[in-house]
Design a protein around this motif. Structure first.
Motif, short mmCIF file in Angstrom:
data_model
loop_
_atom_site.label_atom_id
_atom_site.label_comp_id
_atom_site.label_asym_id
_atom_site.label_seq_id
_atom_site.Cartn_x
_atom_site.Cartn_y
_atom_site.Cartn_z
N ASP A 361 0.67 -1.03 0.09
CA ASP A 361 0.02 0.08 0.15
C ASP A 361 0.88 1.35 0.03
OD1 ASP A 361 -2.33 -1.67 0.20
OD2 ASP A 361 -2.59 -1.51 1.98
N GLY A 362 2.26 1.15 0.34
CA GLY A 362 3.04 2.31 0.26
C GLY A 362 3.36 3.03 1.83
N PRO A 363 4.58 3.55 1.83
CA PRO A 363 4.90 4.36 2.99
C PRO A 363 4.05 5.23 3.53
CG PRO A 363 6.34 4.86 1.38
CD PRO A 363 5.32 3.68 0.91
N PRO A 364 4.14 5.54 4.80
CA PRO A 364 5.04 5.33 5.84
C PRO A 364 4.77 4.03 6.59
CG PRO A 364 3.75 7.01 6.67
CD PRO A 364 3.50 7.01 5.17
N VAL A 365 5.52 3.24 6.63
CA VAL A 365 5.45 1.75 7.43
C VAL A 365 6.53 1.73 8.51
CG1 VAL A 365 5.28 -0.57 7.30
CG2 VAL A 365 4.26 0.88 5.53
N ALA A 366 6.23 1.42 9.90
CA ALA A 366 7.08 1.06 10.88
C ALA A 366 6.94 -0.04 11.48
CB ALA A 366 7.25 2.32 11.77
N VAL A 367 7.91 -0.70 12.14
CA VAL A 367 7.72 -1.94 12.81
C VAL A 367 8.59 -1.92 14.08
CG1 VAL A 367 8.54 -4.46 13.01
CG2 VAL A 367 7.58 -3.65 10.75
N LEU A 368 7.95 -1.99 15.15
CA LEU A 368 8.16 -2.02 16.54
C LEU A 368 8.39 -3.47 17.02
CD1 LEU A 368 6.51 0.70 16.29
CD2 LEU A 368 6.77 0.79 18.68
N LEU A 369 9.69 -3.88 17.29
CA LEU A 369 9.93 -5.26 17.96
C LEU A 369 10.27 -5.09 19.16
CD1 LEU A 369 10.10 -8.28 16.55
CD2 LEU A 369 12.63 -7.91 16.21
N LEU A 370 9.65 -5.95 19.96
CA LEU A 370 9.66 -6.07 21.45
C LEU A 370 9.98 -7.27 22.04
CD1 LEU A 370 7.50 -4.13 24.04
CD2 LEU A 370 8.01 -6.60 24.21
N ASP A 371 11.15 -7.42 22.87
CA ASP A 371 11.72 -8.56 23.65
C ASP A 371 11.81 -8.13 24.82
OD1 ASP A 371 13.02 -11.20 22.89
OD2 ASP A 371 14.24 -10.59 24.37
N LEU A 372 11.06 -9.16 25.89
CA LEU A 372 11.21 -9.34 27.26
C LEU A 372 12.63 -9.25 27.62
CD1 LEU A 372 7.69 -10.89 28.07
CD2 LEU A 372 8.26 -8.31 27.64
N ASP A 373 13.10 -8.73 28.76
CA ASP A 373 14.30 -8.71 29.41
C ASP A 373 14.12 -9.72 30.62
OD1 ASP A 373 15.23 -7.03 27.30
OD2 ASP A 373 14.78 -5.20 28.83
N GLY A 374 14.84 -10.53 30.91
CA GLY A 374 14.97 -11.49 31.83
C GLY A 374 13.64 -12.30 31.80
N PHE A 375 13.08 -12.59 30.75
CA PHE A 375 11.79 -13.42 30.72
C PHE A 375 12.15 -14.97 31.17
CE2 PHE A 375 8.65 -16.51 28.96
CZ PHE A 375 7.61 -16.06 29.45
N LYS A 376 13.64 -15.46 30.88
CA LYS A 376 13.94 -16.81 31.17
C LYS A 376 14.02 -17.16 32.64
CE LYS A 376 17.61 -20.06 29.88
NZ LYS A 376 17.95 -20.44 31.17
N ALA A 409 1.15 -8.13 17.48
CA ALA A 409 1.28 -9.59 17.27
C ALA A 409 2.33 -10.40 18.17
CB ALA A 409 1.45 -10.00 15.82
N ARG A 410 2.07 -11.56 18.53
CA ARG A 410 3.24 -12.21 19.14
C ARG A 410 3.91 -13.15 18.20
NH1 ARG A 410 2.82 -17.47 23.13
NH2 ARG A 410 4.93 -17.40 23.74
N LEU A 411 5.23 -12.87 18.22
CA LEU A 411 5.89 -13.81 17.03
C LEU A 411 6.43 -14.73 17.61
CD1 LEU A 411 8.10 -10.71 15.47
CD2 LEU A 411 5.91 -11.58 14.98
N GLY A 412 6.64 -14.97 19.03
CA GLY A 412 7.06 -16.41 19.56
C GLY A 412 7.66 -16.18 20.73
N GLY A 413 7.72 -17.03 21.66
CA GLY A 413 8.56 -16.98 22.99
C GLY A 413 7.91 -15.70 23.66
N ASP A 414 9.06 -14.92 23.85
CA ASP A 414 8.65 -13.63 24.55
C ASP A 414 9.04 -12.62 23.69
OD1 ASP A 414 11.10 -14.00 24.38
OD2 ASP A 414 11.99 -13.19 26.40
N GLU A 415 9.07 -12.62 22.43
CA GLU A 415 8.99 -11.63 21.35
C GLU A 415 7.69 -11.21 20.75
OE1 GLU A 415 12.58 -11.10 18.31
OE2 GLU A 415 11.02 -12.63 17.51
N PHE A 416 7.36 -9.92 20.59
CA PHE A 416 6.21 -9.40 20.03
C PHE A 416 6.51 -8.37 18.96
CE2 PHE A 416 5.25 -10.73 24.34
CZ PHE A 416 3.82 -11.33 24.43
N ALA A 417 5.48 -7.90 18.38
CA ALA A 417 5.73 -6.91 17.26
C ALA A 417 4.59 -6.02 17.03
CB ALA A 417 6.18 -7.79 15.83
N VAL A 418 4.73 -4.71 16.79
CA VAL A 418 3.79 -3.87 16.37
C VAL A 418 3.88 -3.03 15.00
CG1 VAL A 418 2.40 -1.87 17.10
CG2 VAL A 418 3.30 -3.34 18.70
N LEU A 419 2.91 -3.23 14.21
CA LEU A 419 3.08 -2.64 12.89
C LEU A 419 2.13 -1.25 12.77
CD1 LEU A 419 3.44 -2.94 9.92
CD2 LEU A 419 1.42 -3.97 9.62
N VAL A 420 2.97 -0.33 12.36
CA VAL A 420 2.36 1.09 12.13
C VAL A 420 2.26 1.40 10.94
CG1 VAL A 420 2.40 3.38 13.19
CG2 VAL A 420 3.15 1.62 14.63
#
Length: 756
Positions: A361-376, A409-420
């Protein structure tokens, strides 16, 4: 009151057994009567059937009160069915005695047909029957398909030679369909028995009852059609026998509590192929029977034609239900394929699809990748159940924080992502701040230690990105930069970060090739006897001759080797090479030894002992000529198995040195437990000996401590004459540093004093 209930419960099973015995005796007496053809056989047959059906009615009604709630409707409907059978047989007897003919009347047919309806309803109320309306309708249609398919088959087998006039009476014709209805019920019973659990014993007895009744009705219809049936025929015995089997089923004890519901602890097995194909198998026979039933004139008998038309209609309805179920199944599979089952968020597959669509569809498009610290650590300390609950709670907080400004979205494990994408007015940085604020521990969570922080990486689509994979890669690079910056923060991917990550990835790939292609080599730095100046030992230091970057020091590549697991094969190679070099030195200097650094990851491996013994044996080096240098942090973090492994190495004669002593988590208790032979004072203390009195005191204290523990001391980093004089005055036995020689290609050692 309690004793009365106990007596009642004790008598009830006995009464049920007595009832079964009495009913069985009635059937046995009737059997003898009919087989011997005693007088009034028809009346005895009717009375026996009425008696056993009445007993079965009472038994089923009693079972409805005795069994748990999920089965009460089942037994109640069976009681009504048996009651209708008794009433129908009573009407049959009365009509037959009055008219001396077979009473195929509307009233009797309605009573028996109602009994078939209630019996079918009872089967659909059994424990393993489908609970949904669609499932019950599907099962019922399967039975109807089998029953209708048997009409042309029955015509060919039984009625083909019957005159059309004999089938002109509608009531008489309907009576000929009872075998079809019996087999319909039997098909439904087989379908509802299901593969989920072992077949419930009462259903087995009821199935036997239906089979007996179906056989009896088929024989009866054949005899009537050929005008060879008379009341009191031995086939009459089958009906009371079928009632007896139903009563015996009702006399069984209630099922265990586990049968009251579905066991979710195991996966429900798929039904066998024959159960799926069961309603369709007779259809092929029906098609052949239609061809065989055609008269010489080319006409198809009306009953066969009507039955086939009804069969086609039911098949169409059944396929419609199947198509509807398939559509619902496809929808469910789609949800399972694109939804994370723990949090209910979209999963990686759905996120990638949305990202690709946003890029089209065209920009602007941004991705936020989030990973929890110390989840293990949360999983390790509190268990995976607590970890799952935490992920669910965090997903809820993130969903509230993002709102309608992005797709999470949850990408797996303790990793999440946000699409803007372009339709969202909020900036990615502002959204990252909201997410970090939402993930801050609430009052009480920080105290119990079950709330990790998060690191967020941001990547905005630009000309440098060729696909969605590139955007996710840059977000991942930024996320690791946020972790390196102290965690609980966000970073945006910049060209510098991207170039650094690419360089790092290329260096890791080159390092893998370096291990395979022998690009590594060893330099040796002498260790001097401070009292005599003799060089009897050296430390092996690994270097990398990079084909493009030139000679790289250990600091440039060993941290990468530790992160990627390449440190273990590098350690193995260093040990073998150092042992071969030391074996050559000992030809001229028999007391020469070599020291090798061992990584913490290698120290925790159970094959370390095998690696060391193999290296010394293949080089012909005495074990006492090898010293393994270990850092304090690696030893302090070691488990009991590590300490036991070190003890085994000492028993073999291998020497153990604690490297960089004083900079780690020094612990006197560990000095008691670690089987060390020497301490190497860190160069940071030696470098300040001539300017810092506290450093001098520290080196002096360590030296005395080593003497108390009978450990040899090596002062590292000695570069000047002042430092040499200081460590000698303090009493250090050995020294190492540029003052005595730089690392290089050492071919032999000097057993005699070296010039100053």
């Amino acid at each position: 009151m309690l004793s009365h209930d106990v007596r009642r419960e004790a008598v009830t099973p006995r009464a049920r057994r007595v009832g079964v015995v009495v009913a069985a005796v009635v059937v046995l007496v009737e059997a003898v009567w009919l087989v011997v053809a005693l007088p009034q056989a028809a009346l005895v047959s009717d009375l026996g059937a009425i008696t056993v059906a009445t007993w079965a009615t009472v038994t089923c009604a009693t079972a409805a009160r005795r069994h748990p709630a999920p089965l009460r409707r089942f037994w109640t409907l069976l009681a009504i069915t048996m009651g209708l059978a008794a009433a129908g047989r009573t009407l049959w007897t009365a009509e037959r005695i009055g008219s001396q003919e077979l009473p195929h009347t509307f009233l009797i047919g309605a009573v028996f047909t109602t009994g078939i309806i209630t019996g079918t309803a009872a089967l659909l109320c059994s424990l393993s029957a489908p609970r949904s309306f669609v499932g019950q309708a599907r099962t019922l249609l399967d039975g109807v398909i089998v029953g209708l398919a048997l009409i042309p088959i029955g015509w060919v087998v039984v009625f083909r030679d019957i005159a059309t006039a004999d089938l002109a009476d509608p009531l008489r014709t309907f009576g000929l369909l009872y075998p079809m209805l019996d087999l319909m019920q039997l098909t439904i019973l087989v379908a509802v028995a299901g593969p989920r659990r072992p077949v419930w014993r009462p259903l087995t007895l009821i199935g036997a009852s239906l089979a007996v009744r179906a056989g009896a009705d088929a024989v009866y219809v054949s005899l009537v059609a050929h005008h060879s049936y008379a009341p009191g025929h031995p086939i009459d015995l089958c009906w009371p026998l079928s009632y007896l089997l139903v009563g015996m089923a009702a006399s069984q004890p209630p099922p265990p509590p586990r049968c009251d519901g579905v066991d979710d602890s195991t996966e429900s097995p798929l039904p066998p192929w024959w159960r799926v194909a069961l309603p369709y198998l007779p259809v092929g026979g029906a098609i052949i029977a239609v061809v065989l039933a055609r008269r010489p004139s080319g006409q198809t008998p009306h009953l066969v034609f009507t039955g086939m038309m009804a069969l086609l209609g039911v098949l169409a309805l059944r396929q419609g239900l199947a198509a509807n179920e398939n559509l619902r199944l496809v929808g469910r599979l789609r949800r399972l394929a694109y939804t994370d089952q723990l949090t209910g968020l979209p999963n990686r597959l759905m996120f990638n699809r949305r990202l690709r669509r946003a890029l089209r569809d065209g920009p602007p498009v941004a991705v936020l990748l989030l990973d929890l610290d110390g989840f293990k650590q949360v999983n390790d300390r509190f268990g995976h159940a607590t970890g799952d609950a935490l992920l669910t709670a965090i997903a809820g907080r993130m969903r509230d924080a993002v709102g309608g400004d992005g797709d999470i979205a949850r990408l797996g494990g303790d990793e999440f992502a946000v699409l803007v994408d372009g339709a969202r007015p909020v900036s990615p940085e502002r959204l990252a701040e909201r997410l970090l604020a939402a993930l801050q521990p609430s009052p009480g969570e920080e105290d119990v230690g079950i709330h990790p922080s998060a690191s967020i990486g941001i990547a905005e689509y630009g000309p440098q990105h060729a696909s969605s994979t590139d955007v996710l890669r840059d977000a991942d690079i930024a996320m690791y930069a946020a972790k390196a910056a102290g965690k609980s923060a966000y970073r945006t991917c910049t060209p510098a970060l991207r170039e650094s990550a690419v360089t790092r990835a290329e260096l890791i790939a080159d390092l893998r090739r370096a291990v395979d292609e022998r690009q590594l080599h060893l330099d040796y730095q002498p260790i001097v006897d401070l009292a005599t100046g003799a060089v009897r030992s050296a430390e092996a230091l690994v270097r990398w001759r990079h084909p493009r970057l030139g000679l790289l020091s250990p600091a440039a590549f060993l941290p990468l080797a530790e992160e990627t697991g390449l440190i273990v094969p590098i350690d193995r190679w260093v040990i073998h090479e150092a042992c071969r070099a030391a074996a050559g030195w000992r030809e001229r200097a028999p007391e020469a030894t070599v020291a090798v650094n061992i990584a913490a990851a290698h120290l925790r491996r159970p094959d370390l002992i095998a690696t060391v013994t193999s290296a010394t044996a293949s080089a012909g080096l005495a074990p006492r000529a090898l010293t393994l240098e270990l850092t304090e942090s690696a030893l302090i973090d070691g488990s009991e198995s590590v300490l036991e492994r070190l003890a085994q190495l000492r028993e073999l004669g291998i020497r153990i040195a604690i490297d960089d002593f004083g900079t780690g988590y020094s612990s006197l208790s560990y000095l008691h437990r670690i089987p060390a032979t020497e301490l190497k004072i860190d160069r940071s203390f030696v470098a300040r000996l001539d300017t810092d009195p506290r450093a001098y005191a520290t080196v002096e204290m360590v030296t005395r401590l080593a003497d108390a523990f009978d450990l040899m001391v090596v002062a590292e980093g000695v570069e000047t004459e002042e430092q040499h004089a200081a460590v000698t005055a303090i009493g250090c036995v050995h020294g190492q540093g540029y003052r005595y020689g730089r690392p290089g290609a050492l071919t032999t050692l000097h057993p005699h004093p070296t010039p100053a």
